[in-house]
Design a protein around this motif. Structure first.
Motif, PDB file in Angstrom:
ATOM      1  N   VAL A  64      55.188  25.203   2.177  1.00  0.00           N
ATOM      2  CA  VAL A  64      54.075  25.922   1.541  1.00  0.00           C
ATOM      3  C   VAL A  64      52.776  25.144   1.729  1.00  0.00           C
ATOM      4  CG1 VAL A  64      53.100  26.693  -0.674  1.00  0.00           C
ATOM      5  CG2 VAL A  64      55.501  27.166  -0.141  1.00  0.00           C
ATOM      6  N   ILE A  65      52.834  23.833   1.579  1.00  0.00           N
ATOM      7  CA  ILE A  65      51.632  23.010   1.752  1.00  0.00           C
ATOM      8  C   ILE A  65      51.103  23.121   3.179  1.00  0.00           C
ATOM      9  CG2 ILE A  65      50.747  20.633   1.775  1.00  0.00           C
ATOM     10  CD1 ILE A  65      52.766  20.102  -0.577  1.00  0.00           C
ATOM     11  N   LEU A  66      51.974  23.021   4.170  1.00  0.00           N
ATOM     12  CA  LEU A  66      51.514  23.104   5.557  1.00  0.00           C
ATOM     13  C   LEU A  66      51.134  24.533   5.941  1.00  0.00           C
ATOM     14  CD1 LEU A  66      50.787  21.323   7.863  1.00  0.00           C
ATOM     15  CD2 LEU A  66      53.078  21.617   8.768  1.00  0.00           C
ATOM     16  N   LEU A  67      51.828  25.532   5.406  1.00  0.00           N
ATOM     17  CA  LEU A  67      51.425  26.925   5.627  1.00  0.00           C
ATOM     18  C   LEU A  67      50.016  27.141   5.077  1.00  0.00           C
ATOM     19  CD1 LEU A  67      52.019  29.864   6.484  1.00  0.00           C
ATOM     20  CD2 LEU A  67      53.077  30.189   4.214  1.00  0.00           C
ATOM     21  N   THR A  68      49.750  26.603   3.902  1.00  0.00           N
ATOM     22  CA  THR A  68      48.422  26.715   3.293  1.00  0.00           C
ATOM     23  C   THR A  68      47.362  26.124   4.215  1.00  0.00           C
ATOM     24  OG1 THR A  68      49.309  26.676   1.039  1.00  0.00           O
ATOM     25  CG2 THR A  68      47.022  25.939   1.328  1.00  0.00           C
ATOM     26  N   LYS A  69      47.594  24.938   4.715  1.00  0.00           N
ATOM     27  CA  LYS A  69      46.624  24.288   5.600  1.00  0.00           C
ATOM     28  C   LYS A  69      46.450  25.077   6.903  1.00  0.00           C
ATOM     29  CE  LYS A  69      47.492  19.646   3.774  1.00  0.00           C
ATOM     30  NZ  LYS A  69      46.150  19.360   3.297  1.00  0.00           N
ATOM     31  N   SER A  70      47.548  25.593   7.436  1.00  0.00           N
ATOM     32  CA  SER A  70      47.491  26.355   8.689  1.00  0.00           C
ATOM     33  C   SER A  70      46.720  27.655   8.505  1.00  0.00           C
ATOM     34  CB  SER A  70      48.910  26.646   9.186  1.00  0.00           C
ATOM     35  OG  SER A  70      49.588  25.450   9.485  1.00  0.00           O
ATOM     36  N   LEU A  71      47.004  28.379   7.423  1.00  0.00           N
ATOM     37  CA  LEU A  71      46.288  29.631   7.171  1.00  0.00           C
ATOM     38  C   LEU A  71      44.805  29.367   6.908  1.00  0.00           C
ATOM     39  CD1 LEU A  71      48.854  31.623   4.997  1.00  0.00           C
ATOM     40  CD2 LEU A  71      48.336  31.912   7.438  1.00  0.00           C
ATOM     41  N   ALA A  72      44.512  28.290   6.183  1.00  0.00           N
ATOM     42  CA  ALA A  72      43.107  27.942   5.943  1.00  0.00           C
ATOM     43  C   ALA A  72      42.381  27.720   7.263  1.00  0.00           C
ATOM     44  CB  ALA A  72      43.015  26.698   5.060  1.00  0.00           C
ATOM     45  N   SER A  73      43.041  27.037   8.182  1.00  0.00           N
ATOM     46  CA  SER A  73      42.447  26.775   9.485  1.00  0.00           C
ATOM     47  C   SER A  73      42.254  28.058  10.294  1.00  0.00           C
ATOM     48  CB  SER A  73      43.341  25.797  10.251  1.00  0.00           C
ATOM     49  OG  SER A  73      42.878  25.611  11.557  1.00  0.00           O
ATOM     50  N   GLU A  74      43.249  28.933  10.257  1.00  0.00           N
ATOM     51  CA  GLU A  74      43.200  30.160  11.048  1.00  0.00           C
ATOM     52  C   GLU A  74      42.255  31.203  10.462  1.00  0.00           C
ATOM     53  OE1 GLU A  74      47.243  31.538  11.655  1.00  0.00           O
ATOM     54  OE2 GLU A  74      47.862  29.548  12.343  1.00  0.00           O
ATOM     55  N   TRP A  75      42.097  31.219   9.149  1.00  0.00           N
ATOM     56  CA  TRP A  75      41.335  32.291   8.505  1.00  0.00           C
ATOM     57  C   TRP A  75      39.943  31.882   8.053  1.00  0.00           C
ATOM     58  CZ3 TRP A  75      45.834  34.517   5.058  1.00  0.00           C
ATOM     59  CH2 TRP A  75      46.741  35.191   5.894  1.00  0.00           C
ATOM     60  N   VAL A  76      39.555  30.616   8.244  1.00  0.00           N
ATOM     61  CA  VAL A  76      38.222  30.183   7.838  1.00  0.00           C
ATOM     62  C   VAL A  76      37.146  31.019   8.544  1.00  0.00           C
ATOM     63  CG1 VAL A  76      37.975  28.309   9.542  1.00  0.00           C
ATOM     64  CG2 VAL A  76      36.805  28.159   7.308  1.00  0.00           C
ATOM     65  N   GLN A  77      37.417  31.446   9.765  1.00  0.00           N
ATOM     66  CA  GLN A  77      36.455  32.260  10.516  1.00  0.00           C
ATOM     67  C   GLN A  77      36.222  33.629   9.875  1.00  0.00           C
ATOM     68  OE1 GLN A  77      37.957  33.411  14.409  1.00  0.00           O
ATOM     69  NE2 GLN A  77      40.054  33.444  13.615  1.00  0.00           N
ATOM     70  N   HIS A  78      37.109  34.041   8.983  1.00  0.00           N
ATOM     71  CA  HIS A  78      36.975  35.322   8.276  1.00  0.00           C
ATOM     72  C   HIS A  78      36.448  35.131   6.851  1.00  0.00           C
ATOM     73  CE1 HIS A  78      39.133  37.242  11.545  1.00  0.00           C
ATOM     74  NE2 HIS A  78      40.095  36.329  11.413  1.00  0.00           N
ATOM     75  N   ASN A  79      35.969  33.925   6.557  1.00  0.00           N
ATOM     76  CA  ASN A  79      35.453  33.597   5.232  1.00  0.00           C
ATOM     77  C   ASN A  79      36.547  33.678   4.159  1.00  0.00           C
ATOM     78  OD1 ASN A  79      33.375  32.740   3.496  1.00  0.00           O
ATOM     79  ND2 ASN A  79      32.937  34.850   2.892  1.00  0.00           N
ATOM     80  N   ILE A  80      37.742  33.275   4.550  1.00  0.00           N
ATOM     81  CA  ILE A  80      38.880  33.244   3.629  1.00  0.00           C
ATOM     82  C   ILE A  80      39.235  31.787   3.370  1.00  0.00           C
ATOM     83  CG2 ILE A  80      41.308  33.858   3.286  1.00  0.00           C
ATOM     84  CD1 ILE A  80      40.800  36.194   5.288  1.00  0.00           C
ATOM     85  N   ARG A  81      39.311  31.431   2.095  1.00  0.00           N
ATOM     86  CA  ARG A  81      39.733  30.089   1.706  1.00  0.00           C
ATOM     87  C   ARG A  81      41.188  30.154   1.269  1.00  0.00           C
ATOM     88  NH1 ARG A  81      37.633  27.884  -2.605  1.00  0.00           N
ATOM     89  NH2 ARG A  81      36.879  29.785  -3.574  1.00  0.00           N
ATOM     90  N   VAL A  82      41.964  29.147   1.650  1.00  0.00           N
ATOM     91  CA  VAL A  82      43.382  29.072   1.277  1.00  0.00           C
ATOM     92  C   VAL A  82      43.658  27.650   0.798  1.00  0.00           C
ATOM     93  CG1 VAL A  82      45.760  29.501   1.982  1.00  0.00           C
ATOM     94  CG2 VAL A  82      43.899  30.735   3.128  1.00  0.00           C
ATOM     95  N   ASN A  83      44.127  27.539  -0.427  1.00  0.00           N
ATOM     96  CA  ASN A  83      44.450  26.248  -1.026  1.00  0.00           C
ATOM     97  C   ASN A  83      45.783  26.355  -1.748  1.00  0.00           C
ATOM     98  OD1 ASN A  83      41.890  24.579  -0.645  1.00  0.00           O
ATOM     99  ND2 ASN A  83      41.076  26.452  -1.538  1.00  0.00           N
ATOM    100  N   SER A  84      46.336  25.212  -2.106  1.00  0.00           N
ATOM    101  CA  SER A  84      47.557  25.218  -2.914  1.00  0.00           C
ATOM    102  C   SER A  84      47.426  24.194  -4.032  1.00  0.00           C
ATOM    103  CB  SER A  84      48.793  24.921  -2.064  1.00  0.00           C
ATOM    104  OG  SER A  84      48.708  23.673  -1.431  1.00  0.00           O
ATOM    105  N   ILE A  85      48.169  24.466  -5.097  1.00  0.00           N
ATOM    106  CA  ILE A  85      48.293  23.475  -6.153  1.00  0.00           C
ATOM    107  C   ILE A  85      49.741  23.008  -6.173  1.00  0.00           C
ATOM    108  CG2 ILE A  85      46.400  24.466  -7.485  1.00  0.00           C
ATOM    109  CD1 ILE A  85      48.495  25.498  -9.478  1.00  0.00           C
ATOM    110  N   SER A  86      49.917  21.754  -6.522  1.00  0.00           N
ATOM    111  CA  SER A  86      51.247  21.158  -6.547  1.00  0.00           C
ATOM    112  C   SER A  86      51.523  20.563  -7.926  1.00  0.00           C
ATOM    113  CB  SER A  86      51.373  20.081  -5.471  1.00  0.00           C
ATOM    114  OG  SER A  86      51.536  20.670  -4.206  1.00  0.00           O
ATOM    115  N   PRO A  87      52.075  21.374  -8.807  1.00  0.00           N
ATOM    116  CA  PRO A  87      52.415  20.848 -10.131  1.00  0.00           C
ATOM    117  C   PRO A  87      53.556  19.841 -10.055  1.00  0.00           C
ATOM    118  CG  PRO A  87      52.369  23.257 -10.125  1.00  0.00           C
ATOM    119  CD  PRO A  87      52.324  22.805  -8.698  1.00  0.00           C
ATOM    120  N   GLY A  88      53.548  18.930 -11.017  1.00  0.00           N
ATOM    121  CA  GLY A  88      54.673  18.037 -11.228  1.00  0.00           C
ATOM    122  C   GLY A  88      55.672  18.739 -12.135  1.00  0.00           C
TER     123      GLY A  88
END
Length: 151
Positions: free
Chosen positions: A63-87
């Motif tokens: 999920v963390i790497l998917l988040t980073k990958s989607l953020a990279s791919e979709w930044v050109q569409h003005n889409i932000r993608v982040n994740s939170i990682s609870p303990g």
């Protein structure tokens, strides 16, 4: 762990995030903006113990790497993608573990705040990531774990 159990965890935790992101992303690309906040886990950054949970850890790392990958791919569409990682949080998912004295003691002892988190403690971070206050934040995974992973 059987292959069936492995696939079930991966399908729910990782494939589920992919499918929801795919549907939401299509709409966000059309509207030329959007913001996705995925729920990962500190378990995506560490190997937990004493409980056996390799599929869970692997799925949350995904999920963390998917988040980073989607953020990279979709930044050109003005889409932000982040994740939170609870303990460790006081939720239905952890209720059984919190009743197990071996697990609960490890979890609290290894967390510098010496307690598990409460779900409401995630709210501020989610509001921040959903708001324009985080307009320059994308591709980030933010840990919220009482200090567990700082060791």
């Amino acid at each position: 762990m059987s292959l069936k159990e492995w696939k079930q965890v991966i399908d729910v935790n990782l494939t589920g995030v992919f499918l929801v992101s795919q549907v939401a992303g299509r709409q966000m690309i059309k509207q030329k903006s959007g913001n996705i906040i995925n729920i990962a886990s500190m378990s995506g950054s560490i190997a937990n113990f004493p409980q056996p949970q390799c599929a869970y850890n692997a799925s949350k790392a995904g999920v963390i790497l998917l988040t980073k990958s989607l953020a990279s791919e979709w930044v050109q569409h003005n889409i932000r993608v982040n994740s939170i990682s609870p303990g460790y949080m006081n939720t239905h998912l952890t209720a059984k573990g919190l009743q197990n004295p071996d697990y609960a003691q490890h979890w609290r002892t290894l967390t510098p705040m010496h307690r598990v988190g409460e779900p409401h403690e995630l709210t501020g971070l989610v509001v921040f990531l959903a708001s324009d206050a985080s307009s320059y934040v994308t591709g980030s995974d933010i840990l919220i774990d009482g200090g567990y992973t700082m060791r």
